[in-house]
Design an enzyme around this catalytic site. Structure first.
Site, PDB file in Angstrom:
ATOM      1  N   ASN A 243       3.129 -24.623  13.503  1.00 19.31           N
ATOM      2  CA  ASN A 243       3.640 -24.892  12.254  1.00 19.31           C
ATOM      3  C   ASN A 243       2.320 -25.021  11.019  1.00 19.31           C
ATOM      4  OD1 ASN A 243       6.060 -24.303  13.297  1.00 19.31           O
ATOM      5  ND2 ASN A 243       7.042 -26.363  12.961  1.00 19.31           N
TER       6      ASN A 243
ATOM      7  N   LYS B  26       5.175 -12.783   5.928  1.00 24.44           N
ATOM      8  CA  LYS B  26       4.129 -12.042   6.384  1.00 24.44           C
ATOM      9  C   LYS B  26       4.280 -10.534   5.793  1.00 24.44           C
ATOM     10  CE  LYS B  26       3.083 -15.253   9.793  1.00 24.44           C
ATOM     11  NZ  LYS B  26       4.437 -16.032   9.265  1.00 24.44           N
TER      12      LYS B  26
ATOM     13  N   GLN C  17       8.617 -16.885   8.796  1.00 29.74           N
ATOM     14  CA  GLN C  17       8.151 -15.613   9.587  1.00 29.74           C
ATOM     15  C   GLN C  17       8.028 -14.590   8.702  1.00 29.74           C
ATOM     16  OE1 GLN C  17       7.710 -15.440  14.111  1.00 29.74           O
ATOM     17  NE2 GLN C  17       8.774 -13.740  13.928  1.00 29.74           N
TER      18      GLN C  17
ATOM     19  N   LYS D 169      -1.029  24.511 -11.607  1.00 28.76           N
ATOM     20  CA  LYS D 169      -1.019  23.161 -11.611  1.00 28.76           C
ATOM     21  C   LYS D 169      -1.779  22.314 -11.143  1.00 28.76           C
ATOM     22  CE  LYS D 169       2.440  21.009 -12.726  1.00 28.76           C
ATOM     23  NZ  LYS D 169       3.805  20.809 -11.868  1.00 28.76           N
TER      24      LYS D 169
ATOM     25  N   GLU E 127       0.130   8.581 -10.817  1.00 30.59           N
ATOM     26  CA  GLU E 127       1.756   8.764 -10.649  1.00 30.59           C
ATOM     27  C   GLU E 127       2.084   7.960  -9.424  1.00 30.59           C
ATOM     28  OE1 GLU E 127       3.495  12.668 -11.000  1.00 30.59           O
ATOM     29  OE2 GLU E 127       1.349  13.232 -10.553  1.00 30.59           O
TER      30      GLU E 127
ATOM     31  N   SER F   5       6.486 -11.637  16.095  1.00 29.68           N
ATOM     32  CA  SER F   5       5.759 -11.389  14.789  1.00 29.68           C
ATOM     33  C   SER F   5       4.183 -10.698  15.316  1.00 29.68           C
ATOM     34  CB  SER F   5       5.648 -12.715  14.027  1.00 29.68           C
ATOM     35  OG  SER F   5       5.136 -13.620  14.520  1.00 29.68           O
TER      36      SER F   5
ATOM     37  N   ASN G 175      -1.869  18.403 -10.720  1.00 23.07           N
ATOM     38  CA  ASN G 175      -1.312  17.020 -10.816  1.00 23.07           C
ATOM     39  C   ASN G 175      -2.034  15.863 -10.833  1.00 23.07           C
ATOM     40  OD1 ASN G 175       0.940  18.717 -11.079  1.00 23.07           O
ATOM     41  ND2 ASN G 175       1.290  18.860  -8.901  1.00 23.07           N
TER      42      ASN G 175
ATOM     43  N   TYR H 235       9.601 -26.770   8.407  1.00 32.44           N
ATOM     44  CA  TYR H 235       9.466 -25.467   8.625  1.00 32.44           C
ATOM     45  C   TYR H 235      10.651 -24.787   9.288  1.00 32.44           C
ATOM     46  CZ  TYR H 235       7.985 -21.167  11.445  1.00 32.44           C
ATOM     47  OH  TYR H 235       8.014 -19.868  11.813  1.00 32.44           O
TER      48      TYR H 235
ATOM     49  N   THR I 264       2.576   3.672 -32.100  1.00 31.47           N
ATOM     50  CA  THR I 264       3.460   2.698 -32.017  1.00 31.47           C
ATOM     51  C   THR I 264       4.773   3.563 -31.675  1.00 31.47           C
ATOM     52  OG1 THR I 264       4.063   2.701 -34.146  1.00 31.47           O
ATOM     53  CG2 THR I 264       2.230   1.044 -33.385  1.00 31.47           C
ATOM     54  N   HIS I 265       5.729   3.179 -31.006  1.00 27.95           N
ATOM     55  CA  HIS I 265       7.001   4.177 -30.591  1.00 27.95           C
ATOM     56  C   HIS I 265       6.609   5.319 -30.135  1.00 27.95           C
ATOM     57  CE1 HIS I 265       9.113   1.165 -33.027  1.00 27.95           C
ATOM     58  NE2 HIS I 265       8.121   0.926 -33.694  1.00 27.95           N
TER      59      HIS I 265
ATOM     60  N   SER J 210      -0.376  22.535  -6.759  1.00 23.18           N
ATOM     61  CA  SER J 210       1.090  22.928  -6.564  1.00 23.18           C
ATOM     62  C   SER J 210       1.085  23.997  -5.318  1.00 23.18           C
ATOM     63  CB  SER J 210       2.064  23.229  -7.673  1.00 23.18           C
ATOM     64  OG  SER J 210       3.086  23.969  -7.358  1.00 23.18           O
TER      65      SER J 210
END
Ligand code: ARG
Length: 467
Positions: free
Chosen positions: A114, A329, A326, A287, A294, A27, A289, A321, A159-160, A281
């Protein structure tokens, strides 16, 4: 044959670990990020062993000095991590033994990996929660600034996703502030259960050495030693809770992101994000963005996934344990990194958010957003609410046909639908009149937004984590 691949337990083994298995079970590639917590835990353990008479003062000092040097080497990038040594704990212990000789091997007295690993993760998560809390506060601080600036700015409330009633932009941002306050509290609450010390549980049953758990607890700033050794080495609830709190936070941030993305579109045109938070873009020159919101929206998936991973990881595990643990993580660390990255991007971006007040106002004028205000007006004049609803419905239908808002009709036109309507109707049909009338705690009136900002500032001041 060299038994290098399992030197920590070679005594019982007749052949070295298979090379692939060594890599498969290691690990160190991902747990080395806990080096600082591992060293802190070891120093506290050594101090406690010395005070209990298990180590001499000289041995303790050698261990502390050696660990200090290792820390510097790691931080300078000079430390050589070895997959053969499996994890962060054995890498550091082996380096210590190389440095100070036999005393290095004594550090592990009365301890197991442990309880060591469980302690390290808790220290690590505790540090990261503190950073996350400070970052939530910084984002909230930014929201307060924009909310105050935009307390009078009127936009359509939805709303909606259909125009409902006018609200103030500051009020909308203060709704985000509330979501984040709950997230903050969830992390504070999670931290309480993170801050319990497994050290002393050893492998699973405790240890025969005369350890002083109260001392290590104090040295490491834990609130209490874990009450049961079996539970102490196997519990990962805190990691699941962390991911649950992180998932809720990310869910909130996707909602904010979605609105930011909508608002920057030409169709809404409510806000402008500074160029430094956007990209262009390669093919469409016009564009710009909204990449940051996003991407934050997209990153939520990872964190939800990590929550599911950890729940599944712990499902049906017998005490105490198991090597399964392990696997806690990578999901946990990625959740931490993701949360911090998203918060940082938002905290940097939000104060630079520019509201397009004219455009918001024009949108609020378009959707008959003061229709409810007209109904309430009629009710105040003695009309039953159901009848008022009907009257306003007809007025709106007329407005749609005529392409005019209620506030743009003449008194005579409005009176076609009800003769109780008088000249004073225009006070309630304006957007300003509509928002100002919702003047109670939690309402959208500009004065209430300013009061909410004051309360928000008091809340942040009381936290003690703000920069
Ligand atoms: N690398 C291990 C982990 O992350 C450390 C504990 C190993 N303990 C053991 N008994 N094999 O869980």
């Amino acid at each position: 044959m060299s038994n290098k691949t399992n030197q920590q337990w070679g005594g019982r083994f007749s052949e070295p670990t298979d090379a692939f298995v060594a890599r498969f079970t290691a690990s160190v590639e991902f747990d080395q990020r806990m080096y600082l917590q591992d060293i802190q835990g070891s120093i506290a353990h050594a101090k406690m062993l010395a005070s209990a008479g298990v180590l001499t003062g000289q041995e303790r000092d050698d261990i502390i000095r050696g660990l200090g040097e290792i820390r510097v080497e790691i931080e300078r990038g000079e430390f050589e991590w070895s997959v053969e040594l499996e994890d962060v704990h054995m890498n550091i212990e082996a380096a210590l033994t190389k440095k100070i000789g036999i005393t290095g091997k004594k550090l592990h007295t009365g301890r197991s990996r442990n309880d060591q690993v469980a302690t390290d993760i808790r220290l690590y998560v505790r540090d990261e929660i503190d950073r996350i809390l400070a970052e939530i506060s910084r984002l909230q601080q930014g929201l307060l600034g924009v909310a105050e600036r935009e307390a009078d700015t009127i936009m359509p409330g939805f709303t909606h996703l259909q125009t409902a009633q006018p609200v103030t932009f500051g009020h909308h941002l203060m709704a985000w502030f509330e979501m984040l306050s709950r997230d903050y509290e969830r992390f504070v609450d999670c931290r309480k259960r993170v801050n319990v010390m497994p050290l002393g549980a050893a492998a699973l049953a405790g240890t025969t050495y005369p350890i002083d758990r109260a001392m290590t607890c104090e040295l490491l700033n834990f609130s209490a030693p874990a009450g049961n050794s079996l539970d102490a080495v196997s519990d990962r609830d805190f990691a699941i809770e962390f991911c649950a709190a992180a998932s809720l936070l990310l869910m909130h941030m996707t909602r904010m992101s979605e609105e930011l993305v909508l608002w920057t579109s030409a169709q809404f045109d409510f806000i402008d994000l500074p160029d430094r938070f956007c990209t262009g873009s390669s093919i469409m020159p016009q564009k710009k963005n909204p990449d940051v919101p996003e991407l934050v929206r997209g990153k939520s998936g990872r964190v939800y996934g990590h929550l599911m991973s950890l729940l599944t990881l712990m499902k049906s595990q017998p005490l105490a344990y198991n090597k399964d643990n392990q696997e806690d993580k990578e999901p946990l660390f990625d959740a931490i990194d993701t949360v911090k990255g998203c918060l940082r991007a938002f905290a940097d971006m939000v104060p630079a958010l520019a509201a397009k007040a004219d455009s918001m106002r024009a949108a609020a004028m378009r959707g008959f957003s003061t229709a409810t205000d007209l109904a309430d007006y009629l009710v105040r004049k003695g009309v039953a609410f159901r009848d008022a609803h009907e009257i306003v419905g007809k007025s709106v239908a007329f407005g749609i046909a005529e392409k005019r808002d209620l506030s743009e009709m003449t008194l005579a036109e409005l009176q076609q639908f009800s003769d109780v309507i008088g000249e004073d109707v225009f006070e309630v049909l304006t957007l300003e009149g509509s928002v100002a009338a919702r003047n109670h705690i939690g309402g959208t009136a500009p004065d209430q937004v300013r009061a909410a900002v004051v309360r928000g500032r008091e809340l942040l001041a009381g936290r003690g984590d703000a920069e």
